[in-house]
Design a protein around this motif. Sequence first.
Motif, PDB file in Angstrom:
ATOM      1  N   ASN A 194      84.766  79.705  21.212  1.00 38.77           N
ATOM      2  CA  ASN A 194      85.328  79.310  19.918  1.00 38.77           C
ATOM      3  C   ASN A 194      86.412  80.286  19.462  1.00 38.77           C
ATOM      4  N   LYS A 195      86.377  81.502  19.972  1.00 36.32           N
ATOM      5  CA  LYS A 195      87.386  82.499  19.625  1.00 36.32           C
ATOM      6  C   LYS A 195      88.770  82.111  20.150  1.00 36.32           C
ATOM      7  N   TYR A 196      88.803  81.233  21.137  1.00 32.58           N
ATOM      8  CA  TYR A 196      90.074  80.806  21.741  1.00 32.58           C
ATOM      9  C   TYR A 196      90.963  80.112  20.718  1.00 32.58           C
ATOM     10  N   GLY A 197      90.349  79.348  19.849  1.00 34.87           N
ATOM     11  CA  GLY A 197      91.118  78.620  18.837  1.00 34.87           C
ATOM     12  C   GLY A 197      90.366  77.388  18.379  1.00 34.87           C
ATOM     13  N   ASN A 198      91.078  76.499  17.715  1.00 35.47           N
ATOM     14  CA  ASN A 198      90.417  75.289  17.233  1.00 35.47           C
ATOM     15  C   ASN A 198      90.156  74.331  18.403  1.00 35.47           C
ATOM     16  N   ALA A 199      89.517  73.205  18.110  1.00 34.76           N
ATOM     17  CA  ALA A 199      89.104  72.268  19.153  1.00 34.76           C
ATOM     18  C   ALA A 199      90.292  71.738  19.953  1.00 34.76           C
ATOM     19  N   GLU A 218      93.127  73.275  20.678  1.00 26.25           N
ATOM     20  CA  GLU A 218      93.565  74.315  21.611  1.00 26.25           C
ATOM     21  C   GLU A 218      92.578  74.471  22.769  1.00 26.25           C
ATOM     22  N   ARG A 219      91.290  74.447  22.460  1.00 27.63           N
ATOM     23  CA  ARG A 219      90.275  74.582  23.515  1.00 27.63           C
ATOM     24  C   ARG A 219      90.331  73.402  24.482  1.00 27.63           C
ATOM     25  N   ASN A 220      90.488  72.200  23.947  1.00 28.78           N
ATOM     26  CA  ASN A 220      90.557  71.017  24.804  1.00 28.78           C
ATOM     27  C   ASN A 220      91.812  71.023  25.665  1.00 28.78           C
ATOM     28  N   LYS A 221      92.915  71.499  25.118  1.00 30.45           N
ATOM     29  CA  LYS A 221      94.154  71.594  25.895  1.00 30.45           C
ATOM     30  C   LYS A 221      93.975  72.572  27.056  1.00 30.45           C
ATOM     31  N   ALA A 222      93.336  73.704  26.791  1.00 31.56           N
ATOM     32  CA  ALA A 222      93.093  74.690  27.842  1.00 31.56           C
ATOM     33  C   ALA A 222      92.225  74.090  28.948  1.00 31.56           C
ATOM     34  N   LYS A 223      91.216  73.323  28.569  1.00 29.56           N
ATOM     35  CA  LYS A 223      90.350  72.683  29.571  1.00 29.56           C
ATOM     36  C   LYS A 223      91.111  71.619  30.358  1.00 29.56           C
ATOM     37  N   ARG A 224      91.971  70.867  29.699  1.00 30.38           N
ATOM     38  CA  ARG A 224      92.763  69.850  30.397  1.00 30.38           C
ATOM     39  C   ARG A 224      93.682  70.481  31.429  1.00 30.38           C
ATOM     40  N   ILE A 225      94.309  71.592  31.056  1.00 28.42           N
ATOM     41  CA  ILE A 225      95.200  72.298  31.985  1.00 28.42           C
ATOM     42  C   ILE A 225      94.406  72.802  33.187  1.00 28.42           C
ATOM     43  N   ALA A 226      93.270  73.433  32.935  1.00 29.94           N
ATOM     44  CA  ALA A 226      92.438  73.955  34.025  1.00 29.94           C
ATOM     45  C   ALA A 226      91.938  72.819  34.914  1.00 29.94           C
ATOM     46  N   ARG A 227      91.544  71.697  34.311  1.00 29.67           N
ATOM     47  CA  ARG A 227      91.094  70.537  35.072  1.00 29.67           C
ATOM     48  C   ARG A 227      92.202  70.008  35.987  1.00 29.67           C
ATOM     49  N   ALA A 228      93.422  69.951  35.459  1.00 36.06           N
ATOM     50  CA  ALA A 228      94.552  69.456  36.250  1.00 36.06           C
ATOM     51  C   ALA A 228      94.814  70.362  37.454  1.00 36.06           C
ATOM     52  N   ILE A 229      94.741  71.653  37.237  1.00 30.47           N
ATOM     53  CA  ILE A 229      94.965  72.600  38.332  1.00 30.47           C
ATOM     54  C   ILE A 229      93.849  72.494  39.367  1.00 30.47           C
ATOM     55  N   CYS A 230      92.621  72.425  38.907  1.00 39.07           N
ATOM     56  CA  CYS A 230      91.474  72.384  39.821  1.00 39.07           C
ATOM     57  C   CYS A 230      91.402  71.079  40.605  1.00 39.07           C
ATOM     58  N   SER A 231      91.914  70.000  40.037  1.00 43.64           N
ATOM     59  CA  SER A 231      91.852  68.713  40.736  1.00 43.64           C
ATOM     60  C   SER A 231      92.669  68.733  42.027  1.00 43.64           C
ATOM     61  N   LYS A 232      93.654  69.619  42.109  1.00 38.47           N
ATOM     62  CA  LYS A 232      94.456  69.745  43.327  1.00 38.47           C
ATOM     63  C   LYS A 232      93.672  70.416  44.451  1.00 38.47           C
ATOM     64  N   VAL A 233      92.756  71.296  44.078  1.00 39.68           N
ATOM     65  CA  VAL A 233      92.082  72.145  45.057  1.00 39.68           C
ATOM     66  C   VAL A 233      90.692  71.645  45.422  1.00 39.68           C
ATOM     67  N   ILE A 234      90.030  71.008  44.495  1.00 36.42           N
ATOM     68  CA  ILE A 234      88.618  70.678  44.669  1.00 36.42           C
ATOM     69  C   ILE A 234      88.314  69.856  45.927  1.00 36.42           C
ATOM     70  N   PRO A 235      89.175  68.940  46.374  1.00 35.84           N
ATOM     71  CA  PRO A 235      88.839  68.194  47.597  1.00 35.84           C
ATOM     72  C   PRO A 235      88.772  69.061  48.846  1.00 35.84           C
ATOM     73  N   SER A 261      94.492  83.943  28.448  1.00 25.25           N
ATOM     74  CA  SER A 261      95.180  82.866  29.165  1.00 25.25           C
ATOM     75  C   SER A 261      96.037  82.021  28.224  1.00 25.25           C
ATOM     76  N   LYS A 262      95.804  82.171  26.934  1.00 23.05           N
ATOM     77  CA  LYS A 262      96.563  81.425  25.928  1.00 23.05           C
ATOM     78  C   LYS A 262      98.052  81.776  25.987  1.00 23.05           C
ATOM     79  N   ASN A 263      98.370  83.000  26.361  1.00 20.82           N
ATOM     80  CA  ASN A 263      99.749  83.485  26.374  1.00 20.82           C
ATOM     81  C   ASN A 263     100.460  83.256  27.704  1.00 20.82           C
ATOM     82  N   LYS A 264      99.786  82.637  28.662  1.00 22.85           N
ATOM     83  CA  LYS A 264     100.374  82.471  29.987  1.00 22.85           C
ATOM     84  C   LYS A 264     100.950  81.075  30.154  1.00 22.85           C
ATOM     85  N   GLU A 265     101.946  80.991  31.016  1.00 22.64           N
ATOM     86  CA  GLU A 265     102.566  79.721  31.348  1.00 22.64           C
ATOM     87  C   GLU A 265     101.693  78.980  32.365  1.00 22.64           C
TER      88      GLU A 265
END
Length: 82
Positions: free
Chosen positions: A11-16, A18-35, A50-54
């Motif tokens: 919850n310290k990351y930010g509001n819902a 911001e947190r959901n956006k961070a999860k969406r980004i991580a999900r998109a990156i992981c979907s390339k590798v998981i198979p 990680s909030k400050n990173k591109e």
Amino acid sequence: EISKIAFSVSNKYGNAVERNKAKRIARAICSKVIPTIKKMNFVVVIKLNSKNKEYFELEQELLFIFNTINKKQNKGDRNVKN
């Protein structure tokens, strides 16, 4: 079978939004590798700095981690005798 990944954002990351956006980004990156990874379960903890990173930086870090895991898995497979 397929690997599973869970995402955790404090919850310290930010509001819902911001947190959901961070999860969406991580999900998109992981979907390339998981198979490419054999059946394993992962928990990805998204930290505040990680909030400050591109996107590209986050992608490089996650891909490095998953490639390292994949190498160790393959190395372990060669050591197993049937």
